[in-house]
Structures are given as structure tokens and as C-alpha cells.
Design a protein around this motif. Structure first.
Motif, PDB file in Angstrom:
ATOM      1  N   SER A   1      44.896  34.602  23.759  1.00  0.00           N
ATOM      2  CA  SER A   1      44.062  35.246  24.339  1.00  0.00           C
ATOM      3  C   SER A   1      44.363  35.124  26.078  1.00  0.00           C
ATOM      4  N   CYS A   2      45.664  34.508  26.521  1.00  0.00           N
ATOM      5  CA  CYS A   2      45.661  34.521  27.970  1.00  0.00           C
ATOM      6  C   CYS A   2      46.711  35.499  28.119  1.00  0.00           C
ATOM      7  N   TRP A   3      46.507  36.299  29.263  1.00  0.00           N
ATOM      8  CA  TRP A   3      47.643  37.525  29.877  1.00  0.00           C
ATOM      9  C   TRP A   3      47.795  37.410  31.065  1.00  0.00           C
ATOM     10  N   ASP A   4      49.112  37.709  31.637  1.00  0.00           N
ATOM     11  CA  ASP A   4      49.643  37.735  32.921  1.00  0.00           C
ATOM     12  C   ASP A   4      49.789  39.139  33.322  1.00  0.00           C
ATOM     13  N   TYR A   5      49.337  39.528  34.540  1.00  0.00           N
ATOM     14  CA  TYR A   5      49.625  40.810  35.182  1.00  0.00           C
ATOM     15  C   TYR A   5      51.135  40.816  35.786  1.00  0.00           C
ATOM     16  N   GLY A   6      51.854  41.861  35.224  1.00  0.00           N
ATOM     17  CA  GLY A   6      53.394  41.880  35.860  1.00  0.00           C
ATOM     18  C   GLY A   6      53.018  43.007  37.088  1.00  0.00           C
TER      19      GLY A   6
END
Ligand code: ATP
Length: 429
Positions: free
Chosen positions: A26-31
Motif C-alpha cells: 500500500s505504499c506508492w511512489d510518484y514517478g
């Protein structure tokens, strides 16, 4: 949703966090494109909610706050979800998500519900004891309430006025999911709008309208947007009214933002717990009172996801399917792409010069790889409103073509007309 998750990864909008280690749930990185899109969403909020209004100011409070804040706000005591555990497979569920007393996974017996606090806890300083416990804030709002006096004395604002803040919040959610819809680390865009008691209902309705309009003006389809007033038994004990703005996500209607009339609860609680008066002096009435507060509370990640989902279109195009993100120009991560028809000089020199000039105004991409058709498709897929093509005629008469993402029409212009033409299309509100 799967199409969006896959496009987001393929084009560099959103990646799974720590992917090379198998990811972190549930952790996401914005590219590169995602950070532009989310920044544009936050900027569009800040611009309309703060900078274009005379009755609003901003602030940026720290994530770690005095632990007493969370006693006063009620989060230490009440920010909990009832949980049940399966005695057999040890899985944990939200009590309100299971029916009956058996595990939905293995059929084992479930424990009685226990309360689970959603705040992340950590220690401040070198000693890990009870006195050093601090929390990662579960909402940005409290940072505004505790600064009420500071803001009042430094800005000398009169009621009604509001304070806005954008920042990270953390909740140890039991059931995160649906991509970036529900995560444990997320960003909020919150407003606390202080009003004279008695005028609260009028301001509450105005804010519901203002916030609904914000989503609509930035391109969300009205048929996918609705207001859901909370029933009386759904309201927090201190709230007089609450309306959710909901979006029709792929998993169904879900909350984008909540707007609540929180009365004078928060300021009174902080006054009680801190021993400091949090009041307003009304010069007309010549009296002190505690203002009521209207709170429009939105999620930057949820809004970004809604804008992404809503922009997604597939259209038949000859034998293929054209994928296009029809972002509002203000939100599009890249505003203009400059494409030389060939990789030969003098086309490339001219195209580079033009892109350098455009970069001073807008986020611009230069792309000379592969066929022009493929490059248009790529720009459509990331939602770039305009492509400027430099062709063989360009160096001869100083003209270029501008292709519109939505109509796919091409207009021939002189290079000198380019900036005013794009400004009219991109910045005109
Ligand atoms: P939900 O019922 O979906 O858990 P909530 O009612 O607890 O949300 P609020 O406390 O009102 O949410 O928070 C305000 C806004 O912050 C929400 O409308 C949402 O946009 C965002 N938000 C809250 N929790 C999360 C989360 N776990 N992940 C992403 N955004 C969130």
C-alpha cells in the motif's frame, strides 16, 4: 482500474514503493509524470482556495506534534477501528467488514472485537520510553487549530476567514487498497474556515458548492460526481453536518472529500487541554467568542487518482485503439511536446531552440525518437494538450504545426505566434 495501474507504471506516473525489494504493501511512489500531475492538482487547489481569495491564508505545520494535541483532538482515545482476529489462520479483519463469527478466509473462529488505534507511533530522541512517544499526524487539521492565535495576531484577519494546509498524514489502515485510494501514508488538502456562530450553516453550504465546483471545473465528469449528506447517526458527536463529495471509482461510489461543520469543538478542546484561550474578539459586538469551523478535507492522492481515471479514454483509430488522457490543461503533466519530423539538422536545431523557449513558460518535452505517429500516440497517452511539429518547411518559412490532443487538428503558425497561441489555449481560465 487495472488499465490505469498499468498505464501509470508504464508511463512513469506511479510505481510501487521499494519495488526491487518486492514492494511495500500500500505504499506508492510518484514517478516523473506523476509528481507533475499531483503537484498540478495541489497547485490548482492552493491557487483557487488560498491565493485567489481574500479570506484565506496558508500554513505548513510539522508532522510531529505535541502528544497532548492527540488527547485534545480525541484521536488517542477514539481514532480506532474495531478488529477481530481469526484464532486459526491469524488473519485480522475489520469487525464491520465480516458478518457472523467465522473467518471469511478459513472458516475458523473469530475473537471478540478489540479496538485498534490507527495512529503511527514513534519515539522522539534517544530513549524509547513512554515519555518519548510521539505520533505521526493522522490529519493535517490539528496543526491549524493549534496555530489559531498565531495566525489571528499575525494576519489580523476578521471572521469569516480560513487557513489552508497541504501535507502528509499517516494512518495505520487495516484495509488499504484500490491503488492509491486508501494508503497508510497519504497527502491531505485541508481547510479550517472560522465563522461567527449562527452563520455556520450558510458557510457550510457555500463550501460544499465551492468544493464541488472545483472538481467539475478541473474536468471531472459531473455524472461521476455526487454529494452524499451524512445521516444524523453517521455524524461524529461534535459535528452538526457533513457532506461527502463522492466519485464513481471503479469499485463504486467512494469518498473524495468530506466537508463538515465541526462547531466550536476543536478550539474549545485545545483551549481546555492547553490552558490557552482560543477566542476571537468581535469589534462590532465588542465581545469575545469561540468561532465555529467549517472543514473541507480532501485527499491529494485520491483527487489525483480521480483525475487520472476520469481523463482515461480509449477511441477507435483506424485499426488500432487510441488511448488518450484528456486532462484539463492546468493538470496535464506535460503541456507541450516539440517534435522534429526528422533527426537531421536544421530541423533538430530549430526544434531544440523552440523547446528551450517554451520551457520558460510550460513543462515541455522534446522528443525525436521513432515515427511521428508513434510520438503523437505517446503524448496522447500521457495527456499532453499540444504537440508542436517542426517539419521540412519550418526552417524555410519559420512556421510550425500545432496539433491539438482532443480534436487532432493541426494548425500552421509562425514561430513568433506560438507562445501567444499556446498561452490563450493553456492559461486561459
Ligand atoms: P474513509 O472513510 O475513506 O477512510 P475518512 O472519512 O476517514 O475516509 P477523513 O478523515 O474525512 O477520511 O479524511 C479526509 C480526506 O483525506 C478523505 O476524504 C480522503 O480524500 C483522504 N484520506 C483519508 N484517509 C486516506 C487514506 N488512508 N488514503 C488516502 N487518502 C485518505
Amino acid at each position: 482500474m487495472e488499465k490505469i495501474v498499468s498505464l501509470a507504471k508504464r508511463r512513469g506516473f506511479i510505481f510501487q514503493s521499494s519495488e526491487i525489494y518486492g514492494g511495500l504493501n500500500s505504499c506508492w511512489d510518484y514517478g516523473p509524470l506523476g509528481v507533475e500531475l499531483k503537484n498540478n492538482v495541489k497547485r490548482a487547489w492552493w491557487r483557487r482556495m488560498v491565493q485567489e481569495r481574500d479570506d484565506m491564508v496558508g500554513q505548513d505545520a510539522s508532522i510531529l506534534m505535541h502528544p497532548r494535541v492527540w488527547e485534545a483532538s480525541g484521536h488517542l482515545e477514539g481514532f480506532t477501528d474495531p478488529l477481530v482476529d481469526c484464532k486459526q489462520c491469524r488473519q485480522r479483519f475489520r469487525a464491520d467488514h465480516v458478518t457472523g463469527k467465522t473467518c471469511p478466509e478459513c472458516g475458523g473462529e473469530l475473537t471478540e472485537p478489540r479496538n485498534f488505534n490507527l495512529m503511527f507511533k514513534t519515539f522522539m530522541g534517544p530513549v524509547e520510553d513512554q515519555a518519548a512517544v510521539v505520533y505521526l499526524r493522522p490529519e493535517t487539521a490539528q496543526g491549524i487549530f493549534v496555530n489559531f492565535n498565531n495566525i489571528l495576531t499575525t494576519t489580523r484577519k476578521r471572521l469569516p476567514f480560513g487557513v489552508a494546509q497541504i501535507g502528509k498524514s499517516f494512518r495505520n489502515e487495516i484495509t488499504p487498497g484500490n491503488f492509491t485510494f486508501r494508503t497508510r501514508e497519504f497527502e491531505q488538502m485541508e481547510i479550517e474556515y472560522f465563522v461567527k456562530p449562527g452563520t455556520d450553516e450558510e458557510h457550510f453550504h457555500k463550501w460544499v458548492e465551492t468544493r464541488y465546483k472545483w472538481y467539475k471545473e478541473l474536468g471531472i465528469s459531473p455524472e461521476r460526481l455526487r454529494l452524499r449528506p451524512h445521516a444524523q447517526d453517521e455524524l461524529a458527536h461534535y459535528a452538526k453536518a457533513c457532506v461527502d463529495i463522492e466519485y464513481y471509482f471503479p469499485m463504486g461510489w467512494s469518498e473524495l472529500e468530506g466537508i463538515a461543520n465541526r462547531t466550536d469543538y476543536d478550539l474549545k478542546r485545545h483551549a481546555e487541554y492547553s490552558g490557552n484561550k482560543l477566542e476571537y474578539f468581535d469589534q462590532e459586538l465588542n465581545e469575545h467568542y469561540v468561532p465555529y469551523v467549517i472543514e473541507p478535507s480532501a485527499g491529494a492522492d485520491r483527487a489525483t487518482l480521480a483525475f487520472l481515471l476520469d481523463a482515461y479514454h480509449e477511441e477507435p483509430d483506424k485499426d488500432e485503439i487510441r488511448v488518450v488522457l484528456r486532462f484539463h490543461p492546468e493538470l496535464a503533466p506535460v503541456k507541450v511536446a516539440v517534435l522534429p519530423l526528422s533527426r537531421k539538422e536544421p530541423l533538430t536545431d530549430m526544434a531544440k531552440e523552440i523547446s528551450q523557449e517554451l520551457r520558460r513558460h510550460w513543462n515541455t518535452e522534446y522528443d525525436d525518437a521513432k515515427s511521428i505517429g508513434r510520438r503523437y500516440r505517446r503524448q496522447d497517452e500521457i495527456g499532453t494538450p499540444f504537440c508542436v511539429t517542426v517539419d521540412f518547411q519550418s526552417p524555410e518559412d519559420q512556421t510550425v504545426t500545432v496539433r491539438d490532443r482532443d480534436t487532432m487538428e493541426q494548425t500552421r503558425l509562425s514561430v513568433a505566434e506560438l507562445v501567444p497561441y499556446l498561452r490563450e489555449k493553456l492559461d486561459n481560465r
